[in-house]
Design a protein around this motif. Structure first.
Motif, PDB file in Angstrom:
ATOM      1  N   TYR A   1      19.971  33.743  10.762  1.00 43.25           N
ATOM      2  CA  TYR A   1      21.033  34.149   9.851  1.00 43.25           C
ATOM      3  C   TYR A   1      21.007  35.665   9.809  1.00 43.25           C
ATOM      4  O   TYR A   1      19.939  36.262   9.777  1.00 43.25           O
ATOM      5  CB  TYR A   1      20.752  33.651   8.424  1.00 43.25           C
ATOM      6  CG  TYR A   1      21.016  32.174   8.196  1.00 43.25           C
ATOM      7  CD1 TYR A   1      21.057  31.268   9.251  1.00 43.25           C
ATOM      8  CD2 TYR A   1      21.209  31.695   6.900  1.00 43.25           C
ATOM      9  CE1 TYR A   1      21.290  29.919   9.018  1.00 43.25           C
ATOM     10  CE2 TYR A   1      21.439  30.348   6.664  1.00 43.25           C
ATOM     11  CZ  TYR A   1      21.477  29.461   7.724  1.00 43.25           C
ATOM     12  OH  TYR A   1      21.708  28.132   7.485  1.00 43.25           O
TER      13      TYR A   1
ATOM     14  N   LYS B   1      23.705  30.643   1.712  1.00 42.75           N
ATOM     15  CA  LYS B   1      22.753  29.761   2.406  1.00 42.75           C
ATOM     16  C   LYS B   1      22.602  28.441   1.669  1.00 42.75           C
ATOM     17  O   LYS B   1      22.679  27.374   2.275  1.00 42.75           O
ATOM     18  CB  LYS B   1      21.372  30.433   2.472  1.00 42.75           C
ATOM     19  CG  LYS B   1      21.258  31.503   3.533  1.00 42.75           C
ATOM     20  CD  LYS B   1      19.834  32.061   3.525  1.00 42.75           C
ATOM     21  CE  LYS B   1      19.843  33.468   4.077  1.00 42.75           C
ATOM     22  NZ  LYS B   1      18.625  34.210   3.775  1.00 42.75           N
ATOM     23  N   SER B   2      22.382  28.527   0.359  1.00 43.61           N
ATOM     24  CA  SER B   2      22.083  27.282  -0.351  1.00 43.61           C
ATOM     25  C   SER B   2      23.328  26.402  -0.451  1.00 43.61           C
ATOM     26  O   SER B   2      23.238  25.182  -0.407  1.00 43.61           O
ATOM     27  CB  SER B   2      21.480  27.566  -1.728  1.00 43.61           C
ATOM     28  OG  SER B   2      22.450  28.181  -2.536  1.00 43.61           O
TER      29      SER B   2
ATOM     30  N   ASN C   1      30.553  33.352  -7.766  1.00 42.18           N
ATOM     31  CA  ASN C   1      29.854  34.032  -6.673  1.00 42.18           C
ATOM     32  C   ASN C   1      30.767  34.908  -5.836  1.00 42.18           C
ATOM     33  O   ASN C   1      30.351  35.954  -5.358  1.00 42.18           O
ATOM     34  CB  ASN C   1      29.121  33.014  -5.799  1.00 42.18           C
ATOM     35  CG  ASN C   1      27.723  32.777  -6.323  1.00 42.18           C
ATOM     36  OD1 ASN C   1      26.821  33.563  -6.061  1.00 42.18           O
ATOM     37  ND2 ASN C   1      27.563  31.730  -7.114  1.00 42.18           N
TER      38      ASN C   1
ATOM     39  N   LYS D   1      20.945  39.132   8.035  1.00 44.82           N
ATOM     40  CA  LYS D   1      20.247  39.371   6.759  1.00 44.82           C
ATOM     41  C   LYS D   1      21.227  39.544   5.592  1.00 44.82           C
ATOM     42  O   LYS D   1      20.818  39.427   4.436  1.00 44.82           O
ATOM     43  CB  LYS D   1      19.317  40.576   6.856  1.00 44.82           C
ATOM     44  CG  LYS D   1      20.030  41.885   7.017  1.00 44.82           C
ATOM     45  CD  LYS D   1      19.070  43.061   7.027  1.00 44.82           C
ATOM     46  CE  LYS D   1      19.888  44.297   7.375  1.00 44.82           C
ATOM     47  NZ  LYS D   1      19.181  45.452   7.733  1.00 44.82           N
TER      48      LYS D   1
ATOM     49  N   SER E   1      24.165  35.768   2.028  1.00 45.40           N
ATOM     50  CA  SER E   1      23.536  35.759   0.699  1.00 45.40           C
ATOM     51  C   SER E   1      22.800  34.441   0.438  1.00 45.40           C
ATOM     52  O   SER E   1      23.049  33.425   1.099  1.00 45.40           O
ATOM     53  CB  SER E   1      24.598  35.986  -0.374  1.00 45.40           C
ATOM     54  OG  SER E   1      25.364  34.801  -0.532  1.00 45.40           O
ATOM     55  N   ASP E   2      21.910  34.484  -0.532  1.00 44.02           N
ATOM     56  CA  ASP E   2      21.172  33.269  -0.897  1.00 44.02           C
ATOM     57  C   ASP E   2      22.132  32.159  -1.312  1.00 44.02           C
ATOM     58  O   ASP E   2      21.943  31.002  -0.969  1.00 44.02           O
ATOM     59  CB  ASP E   2      20.202  33.569  -2.054  1.00 44.02           C
ATOM     60  CG  ASP E   2      19.052  34.448  -1.570  1.00 44.02           C
ATOM     61  OD1 ASP E   2      18.851  34.539  -0.335  1.00 44.02           O
ATOM     62  OD2 ASP E   2      18.375  35.055  -2.424  1.00 44.02           O
ATOM     63  N   PHE E   3      23.158  32.556  -2.059  1.00 45.65           N
ATOM     64  CA  PHE E   3      24.130  31.546  -2.494  1.00 45.65           C
ATOM     65  C   PHE E   3      24.824  30.911  -1.284  1.00 45.65           C
ATOM     66  O   PHE E   3      24.988  29.691  -1.204  1.00 45.65           O
ATOM     67  CB  PHE E   3      25.172  32.168  -3.436  1.00 45.65           C
ATOM     68  CG  PHE E   3      26.228  31.188  -3.861  1.00 45.65           C
ATOM     69  CD1 PHE E   3      25.954  30.225  -4.825  1.00 45.65           C
ATOM     70  CD2 PHE E   3      27.497  31.205  -3.283  1.00 45.65           C
ATOM     71  CE1 PHE E   3      26.917  29.298  -5.208  1.00 45.65           C
ATOM     72  CE2 PHE E   3      28.463  30.276  -3.663  1.00 45.65           C
ATOM     73  CZ  PHE E   3      28.177  29.327  -4.627  1.00 45.65           C
TER      74      PHE E   3
END
Ligand SMILES: [Zn+2]
Length: 741
Positions: free
Chosen positions: A155, A164-165, A263, A157, A160-162
């Protein structure tokens, strides 16, 4: 969304579904009617309620030309019965196949660069909506099972975490439906989120949950195909699976409207106030090529300004990879990373994207300042400077009622386009072979001179020239042919150019995208005539109607007889230009192709090294094979090459060229060739290059040429026209088309 006004749609979740970017993945587009039908008519599910709170945008066919090429063909070869067993012509689509668009570009590699009309028109609308979720429906090999998100590593960098999840949550929802029906699927194994110009990454860098979905099928599956497990894959099955996935995606959007909305708002707010990444301001020096680079940013909604004042500051300089002082001049370009499209901006500008894993699907470096070779500076603190939205002083060339000649600098591919226009209009044009001073001008090698003396047939010479340049951007009038330092316009320093008559080979075995890149280059960039013929017809072509022939990349060995015919044509004055593995076509004629090694010592040394590696490999684990294989290649990286500026093929390029290397071919500096563009010892590179390949690159050649009789052969080891976006490569290729030596 970025306007700040609540227009009513701001609270609705937006889902954008794209189908058929590859035209011969026909099950994708064919699924659309069923998806819409289900959404609008299925009373058992509460789709009605969903649709009240959302907007679903469906692009049923991203690649209409490719799709129509495929459909037109398969309808011709299909009868009443299907042929599930593989040996039927409906499973063997002929060249160039429907994957690509009209110009044989892969539209799923073009989202960021937008070299193609289809992409430009799509992104225009995409940017008006900026959906929360974008899903891109494809097909892969027919034996595979359904692939859906989450994507594979690496991925980027900035994902974002959101993002990804949420990919994972959507994947789990799809899995639920597939599990219930006992359908096979997989996730996370292939299809990474790295190269920014795909239908999953580009939306991702625009804040969306961007995903690729892949149904088994593809061209070879035809209307039905027998699988190794005894099952038969049909078009109906593809439609069924895609419908499950599309509806599950829509369901996840509806059920998570609040978090998706929050988000996306945060995404753009953070981009504006607290951008990711270490640089806060980019400064681009204003040169001819800068406008083209800005155009790429602008098409994606990235903001920039023109410096309204002069300042001096310290910054990281891309081209030297060091911090140094820079004078920012008026009208240099200032790009602040604090802006809504900050992430996309930084991804497109970054020098070396961080790669956690080298197993990727595509090129690993794409930095726009290197592709355009525009001087770029970056600062870690935001530069406070006044800017204007348009350049302050547009430099116009002076008018002249009477001119001895006109000077056209050769410093950008736009100059080649102007030369093409001049040539089509019947102007005779000279090229400077040395640097001379005439009037108040310094004429560089490769600059063009259009003299009244060479063009007695052109009526109202001055007016005719200036008609080609209404904005007075290109031509500068010259009042005398007398050079202040020797090398007058009428002497040997200026050579009259020939008018290229160009033929390109195409057909089975040639790389369709390579053919397409050359075709697009001539038609859309230069706007200059080009004939294209399948190489199978070589014996029927009167080669002497052309003075330039292009061998595209691909694996299409010509016979020794055919190559001899080409060689005879070269000796009589033809120019043969070979691209990438197209250079290997010449190998059947001794003394014509490139040699991997220049001396026996080099060859022996290399053989010794690979022998040692084979011995070491005896103890390697089976599992390491794929990674060891990577060590000999590159998916695509940037290599800083040295240019012989005294050679016409290097004119106008400066003393270095960032070459995008997308193959593992290496040829040591060639004997009996002109080694025009070469990889020096201790070369700079950007992106992933396997260590074995890297060790072969120093003292290798990227662009070589050789004279044979009255003609010549030019070999491009790296493809300067790759996906049409490597801007400096477009200029380099023009040298090969137009310049004598
Ligand atoms: Zn595809």
């Amino acid at each position: 969304m970025t306007s700040g006004k609540n227009t009513g749609t701001d609270r609705k979740v937006l889902v954008w579904l794209s189908f058929g970017v590859h035209g011969n993945e026909a099950g994708a587009s064919e699924s659309v009617p069923q998806i819409i039908y289900q959404l609008l008519t299925n009373k058992d599910r509460n789709y009605d309620e969903w649709l009240k709170n959302m907007v679903v945008i469906i692009d049923p066919n991203l690649n209409p030309d490719g799709n129509s090429r495929y459909i037109h063909w398969i309808n011709q070869v299909s009868g009443t019965n299907t042929h599930p067993e593989i040996y039927d012509r409906e499973h063997f689509e002929p060249w160039p196949r429907g994957r690509y668009n009209h110009y044989l570009f892969d539209l799923n590699r073009d989202w960021a660069w937008q070299t193609q009309k289809e992409t430009r028109q799509r992104i225009l609308v995409y940017n008006q909506w900026l959906p929360h979720i974008h899903a891109d429906f494809h097909e892969m090999g027919h034996e595979a099972n359904y692939y859906f998100a989450p994507a594979a590593e690496p991925y980027h960098k900035y994902v974002s975490d959101f993002q990804k999840s949420f990919q994972t949550e959507i994947g789990k929802n799809h899995a639920r439906y597939f599990d219930a029906k006992g359908l096979l699927y997989w996730t996370r194994e292939r299809f990474d989120l790295f190269y920014p110009s795909y239908g999953d990454t580009y939306p991702t860098f625009n804040g969306a949950i961007g995903m690729t979905f892949e149904q088994a099928g593809h061209s070879m599956s035809g209307r039905a195909i027998l699988l190794s497990n005894g099952d038969t894959l049909t078009l109906a099955r593809k439609i069924e699976n895609n419908t499950i996935v599309a509806l599950s995606t829509i369901e996840m959007a509806v059920k998570n409207t609040d978090s998706l909305h929050k988000n996306l708002v945060d995404y753009f707010a953070q981009s504006k106030t607290n951008p990711k990444g270490k640089y806060k301001t980019y400064i681009l020096k204003n040169s001819k090529s800068t406008a083209a680079l800005l155009n790429v940013l602008e098409k994606s909604g990235i903001e920039y300004g023109f410096a309204a004042q002069k300042i001096r500051l310290n910054a990281y300089y891309y081209q030297s990879r060091q911090n140094q002082a820079v004078d920012v001049d008026k009208d240099d370009i200032v790009i602040q990373t604090a802006q809504p499209k900050s992430v996309l901006l930084q991804v497109l500008m970054e020098e070396v994207p961080e790669l956690a894993d080298s197993l990727t699907y595509d090129i690993t470096a794409w930095s726009l300042p290197l592709a355009y070779n525009v001087d770029c500076y970056a600062t870690t603190a935001a530069v406070q400077i006044k800017t204007n939205s348009t350049p302050d002083a547009r430099k116009k060339h002076p008018d002249a009622t009477t001119a001895y000649a006109y000077h056209l600098p050769w410093d950008d591919v736009q100059s080649a386009h102007v030369l093409a226009e001049l040539t089509k209009k019947g102007f005779r044009v000279r090229m400077a072979k040395k640097q001379v001073r005439i009037d108040s001008l310094t004429v560089q090698r490769g600059d063009l001179m259009i003299t009244k003396g060479d063009n007695p047939g052109i009526k109202e010479f001055e007016k005719a020239v200036m008609t080609l340049d209404p904005e007075k951007k290109y031509f500068h009038p010259v009042s005398s042919g007398y050079s202040l330092n020797g090398g007058d316009i009428g002497g040997e320093a200026f050579e009259l150019l020939k008018q290229p008559k160009v033929l390109l080979f195409s057909g089975e075995g040639t790389d369709a995208t390579s053919v397409g890149e050359v075709w697009h280059y001539f038609e859309q960039i230069l706007q200059y005539p080009l004939s294209i013929m399948d190489h199978q017809h070589l014996s029927r072509i009167d080669l002497y109607k052309y003075n330039t022939i292009i061998l595209p990349g691909g694996w299409y060995g010509l016979s020794q007889e055919e190559v001899k015919e080409l060689a005879d044509w070269v000796k009589k004055g033809g120019r043969l230009i070979a691209l990438e593995d197209g250079v290997k076509v010449l190998d059947v004629m001794e003394g014509w192709g490139l040699q991997a090694f220049a001396t026996d010592e080099e060859k022996n040394e290399s053989q010794k090294q690979s022998e040692e590696e084979s011995l070491r490999a005896r103890t390697y684990a089976y599992e390491s094979f794929e990674r060891r294989f990577l060590s000999s290649g590159t998916a695509g990286a940037i290599v800083r090459n040295k240019v012989d500026e005294t050679h016409p093929l290097g004119f106008g390029m400066g003393n270095f060229y960032y070459s995008l290397k997308t193959n593992a071919m290496t040829y040591r500096l060639q004997k009996d060739f002109q080694n025009v563009i070469t990889v020096p010892d201790n070369f700079e590179s950007y992106g992933f290059i396997g260590h074995v390949l890297k060790s072969h690159l120093p003292q290798s050649v990227t662009l070589a040429s050789k004279k044979h009789g009255k003609g010549d052969v030019i070999c491009f080891v790296d493809n300067p026209l790759f996906r049409g976006f490597w801007y400096k490569g477009l200029q380099l290729f023009a040298n090969a088309v137009f310049f004598p030596y």
